[in-house]
Motif scaffolding. Structure first.
Motif, PDB file in Angstrom:
ATOM      1  N   LYS A 187      16.429  -6.972   9.556  1.00 20.33           N
ATOM      2  CA  LYS A 187      15.705  -6.631   8.141  1.00 20.33           C
ATOM      3  C   LYS A 187      16.445  -7.836   7.449  1.00 20.33           C
ATOM      4  N   GLU A 199       7.991 -14.165   3.956  1.00 20.65           N
ATOM      5  CA  GLU A 199       8.756 -13.859   2.801  1.00 20.65           C
ATOM      6  C   GLU A 199      10.038 -14.650   3.274  1.00 20.65           C
ATOM      7  N   SER A 254      -4.030  -0.721  -2.869  1.00 19.06           N
ATOM      8  CA  SER A 254      -2.610  -0.419  -2.149  1.00 19.06           C
ATOM      9  C   SER A 254      -2.715   0.424  -0.690  1.00 19.06           C
ATOM     10  N   PRO A 274       3.781  -3.847   4.003  1.00 18.16           N
ATOM     11  CA  PRO A 274       4.724  -4.782   3.264  1.00 18.16           C
ATOM     12  C   PRO A 274       4.136  -6.246   3.627  1.00 18.16           C
ATOM     13  N   GLN A 334       0.638  -6.430   1.268  1.00 23.70           N
ATOM     14  CA  GLN A 334       0.852  -5.934  -0.235  1.00 23.70           C
ATOM     15  C   GLN A 334       0.919  -7.238  -1.183  1.00 23.70           C
TER      16      GLN A 334
END
Length: 850
Positions: free
Chosen positions: A66, A156, A567, A642, A645
């Motif tokens: 994470k 990301e 979504s 995730p 999106q």
């Protein structure tokens, strides 16, 4: 076998297991365990403290994932070199290599793993980066390769630091960004190496591995002294050790009944039970003894079990599932017709393979004016019968796809639906989901579009051969049975559809599409369903006609649902090829004195079309095969996940050059299409309510997408469930493709056992003195020629020139060779087949024809 130990060590995070047992964090549960092993050189037994072979998993790997300190992906093992495994990670330009069993750390092919990048000195060299060999399969969709690697988006993390080093302990670890990792790859041509520090999701394959007995001691009298080693049929999996269930009388009794002493020549299904830190190989329990390895039926059964299809498509449909079906005879009620657009007067027809019985798509066309045509794509309305959350729906969701084999099909839906009530059989009223366009004949632009539920009546079923004869202006070799309309009218429709399809296809390639179609083999069966021959399956204009309109429908539906529900749409993406592998393609074609531009999908297509005109057909298809190798897997995904999106650039389909794509046109055989149909129903209902100026959902309304009521169906829970469903559909699609390919190989091998077959081949893998890999364009398949099996001549490997000199048996080194072989050379080979106990299959090999 203790079912409760199914995952065993090497599955659960170490800290989680210790907490569950009330032990301290990081303690090895086997620390004080005693194992019985033979003393070296004496053959006696002694009790010794077990020696660790593997490191415990990092107790913090979930948190580190994470935080961005670790990478995640699905592990795949190189079957040619099992000590090598690879993980594909989005954001890293080449696959991360896991070298050796310690770095793979008790994982098996298909596990989703957390990995830590090792220091730079452990990375692979430039030579290994170029020479790394992995087996791969061709895709059945859009001509691209289907690869079983799972991807985890890490875009990301580009600006985040990744800990590169062995992590943990007191070692100093150097921080890198993904950009820095990629720079090292580019500048030094190094492949990053890593090690597994945790298993995120163990693969279901652990529960069903087909093996044979490799070695056994004291098998006659089952006891703690019994030692059995199993060798998996697929080289991707490790050898396994039998866990004798001495603590369970019931399991011991069951194991004795299986009579393993009589199973040395039989397939055996096992499941991993545990993999302790001290054991080089995982322990397993025997699930079932399947039967003799030489039997065709047992070979098919072994494939189905190995791929998990036997488990999902097991036996007949249950009583609970059958109870969901409508009673027969069935017909469409007047009320249902009143809720739909009635197209029964339209000239609608299907074009399918001659033997097809599940007809889930049909076409129609009529002129609106001299410049405009109205084209309809009509798809079976499966969702009318498969209601959400019912036993039938759950079964279809579990199966996820129909599985096609040489001698039959394992359907996703009961035959009453897939072959009768849903199938768009001619001359009968059927429920459909239609998409109708007005298309400009000049530009092929879509001028208007309508999507909705309909009732249709197909007037005929054409097979591809009949449609091709119409396109070519030939007389029909067999006349189709036509209802309401005439053959002449249908022939005119086919010709007009073909004209538009050719323009649509040309426009796709102008916009950057890529197709990598390789000839496929079709098995010819006799009356007793045994193979009597093989022939090349050729795609022609009639195939492309249907393909173009299905692609157009899928693309338009994808655009529609992603705009309306950004979504929670189910789409299908195809990532760009592996960068380093595509560069390898350039080097390979350079060696063939051919040039290929790999800067984009469109550039590859243009290069291949140019190469087609420069070389013979065999060499061309060899180049196409090489071009499939770098391609990644096309996969279903949820736009609300995730990783995707608000990142629509990742939605793109590389080979088709579409920004939006989905599957809508085959709901009888694909569950993903069923999900898309339900999304469409709810979107269209909401649009209809909006036009009526109503607010919110009607009281008591049940949504097709969920089978539940409420204010709206597309919340966070729906997105989570859709993500899981996409993953399952992806897994099942790959498994079904593997079964189909294996079925073809089994039947082809059975035919070649009876008689050899001579054909042309292109040398693609000649890199040493032991064997040579060849590609047979006629069948679109690769085979191996083993030099040690040749008795008619000598084979001398020239390591300097990288050529194989084929000489007469009586020749000396001074004699001129009969042949000098090198990569990309075309040769004649004879294909033969014999049962190979090592691979537990009828192995097809090539023999050089001189």
């Amino acid at each position: 076998m203790a079912r409760g130990e199914e995952g065993g060590e090497g599955v659960e995070p170490e800290d989680k297991k210790n907490r569950r047992r009330g032990k301290g964090k990081g303690k090895d549960k086997d620390k004080d365990k005693k194992v019985v092993e033979k003393t070296k050189g004496k053959g006696k037994s002694s009790t010794k403290r077990p020696r660790r072979v593997y490191e415990p998993f990092d107790a913090r790997f979930q948190q580190d994932l994470k935080a961005g300190a670790l990478l995640k992906g699905r592990l795949r093992v190189n079957p040619r070199r099992r000590e090598e495994a690879y993980v594909t990670v989005e954001g890293v330009e080449v696959d991360v290599i896991l070298k050796g069993r310690k770095n793979q750390n008790r994982t098996v092919d298909g596990d989703e793993v957390a990995i830590r990048i090792l220091p730079l000195e452990d990375w692979d060299s430039a030579e290994r980066l170029e020479d790394a060999v992995e087996d791969s399969d061709e895709s059945e969709e859009e001509g691209v390769q289907e690869d079983d690697s799972g991807l985890e988006s890490l875009t990301e993390l580009v600006e985040k630091k990744l800990v590169v080093g062995d992590g943990g302990g007191g070692d100093q670890a150097r921080a890198w960004t993904l950009d820095e990792i990629n720079n090292q790859i580019r500048e030094h041509k190094r492949r990053p190496a890593g090690k597994v520090v945790g298993i995120v999701n163990p693969t279901d394959q652990r529960k069903h591995i087909v093996c044979r007995i490799h070695k056994a001691e004291k098998l006659e009298d089952l006891s703690p002294a019994t030692s059995v080693t199993f060798r998996p049929v697929e080289d991707r999996f490790p050898f396994l050790r039998l866990q004798v269930p001495t603590d369970s009388k019931k399991e011991m009794k069951r194991l004795k009944k299986l009579e393993l002493t009589k199973a040395r020549d039989k397939f055996i299904l096992v499941m991993v039970t545990k993999w302790p830190l001290y054991s080089e190989a995982p322990f397993c329990g025997v699930v079932e003894v399947l039967g003799e390895m030489t039997s065709k039926e047992n070979q098919i059964s072994a494939v189905l079990l190995q791929q998990g299809i036997e488990q999902t498509h097991l036996g007949e449909f249950s009583k609970e599932v059958i109870s969901c079906l409508p009673s027969t005879p069935w017909e469409i009620g007047d009320k249902e017709i009143s809720l739909r657009r009635d197209l029964r007067s339209w000239r609608i027809f299907s074009i399918d393979p001659e033997t097809a019985r599940d007809l889930d798509d049909a076409l129609s066309i009529e002129m609106v004016d001299e410049k405009t045509a109205r084209v309809g794509v009509h798809i079976a309305d499966v969702t009318h019968f498969v209601r959400p959350a019912t036993s039938l729906d759950k079964e279809a969701s579990k199966r996820a796809t129909s599985v096609y084999m040489v001698d039959g099909v394992l359907p996703m839906l009961p035959r009453l639906l897939c072959e009768e009530l849903c199938s768009l059989n001619p001359g009968t009223d059927r429920l459909a989901f239609s998409i109708v366009w007005e298309i400009s004949l000049e530009t092929c632009d879509v001028l208007s579009e309508w999507i909705g539920k309909t009732v249709i009546r197909s007037c005929t079923k054409l097979n591809y051969g009949q449609a091709q004869e119409i396109i070519e202006g030939k007389a029909l070799s067999s006349a189709p049975k036509v209802h309401q309309h005439t053959v002449k009218e249908i022939s005119g429709d086919v010709k007009l559809l073909d004209k538009i399809a050719k323009r649509l296809r040309a426009q796709r390639f102008e916009r950057g599409a890529l197709t990598l179609n390789i000839p496929r083999v079709s098995i010819v069966l006799g009356e007793d369903m045994t193979p009597i021959g093989a022939k090349q399956y050729v795609q022609r204009d009639s195939n492309y006609l249907v393909e173009e309109f299905m692609l157009l429908a899928n693309r338009r539906v994808a655009l529609f649902i992603s705009e309306k529900v950004p979504s929670a749409a189910l789409l299908r993406r195809h990532p760009p090829p592996h960068r380093r592998k595509i560069e390898g393609l350039v080097k390979m074609t350079d060696k063939m004195n051919l040039s290929i531009d790999v800067s984009s999908s469109g550039a590859i297509h243009e290069s291949l079309e140019r190469i087609r005109s420069e070389v013979d057909a065999s060499t061309f298809y060899a180049v196409v095969l090489l071009a499939t190798k770098p391609m990644q897997t096309a996969m279903y995904f949820c736009t609300g996940a995730p990783a995707y999106q608000e990142q629509s650039s990742k939605w793109r389909h590389y080979a088709l050059a579409f920004d939006h794509y989905t599957h809508f046109t085959s709901p009888i055989r694909r569950y993903a299409d069923v999900v898309v149909h339900r999304l469409l129903v709810d979107i269209l209902a909401r649009e209809g309510e909006g036009k009526k100026k109503t607010k919110g959902s009607k009281k008591g309304k049940v949504f097709e997408s969920t089978g539940k009521g409420g204010q709206g169906p597309w919340g966070a829970k729906f997105t989570e469930e859709l993500i899981d469903q996409c993953d399952h559909c992806n897994k099942q699609k790959l498994a079904a493709k593997a079964v189909q390919d294996s079925s073809i190989k089994i039947y082809l091998a059975l035919w070649l056992q009876k008689e050899s077959y001579e054909t042309e081949a292109v040398i693609l893998d000649l890199n040493g003195p032991k064997w040579m890999g060849v590609f047979v364009p006629e069948f679109g398949m690769e085979f191996v020629l083993y030099w040690r099996e040749e008795r008619r001549f000598k084979a001398r490997w020239d390591s300097t020139s990288k050529k194989m000199n084929v000489c007469a048996l009586e020749s000396t080194k001074e004699n001129e060779p009969l042949l000098r072989l090198e990569n990309f050379q075309t040769v004649r080979v004879s294909l033969v087949s014999a049962f190979d106990k090592r691979s537990c299959a009828n192995e097809i090999t090539a023999k050089l024809v001189i």
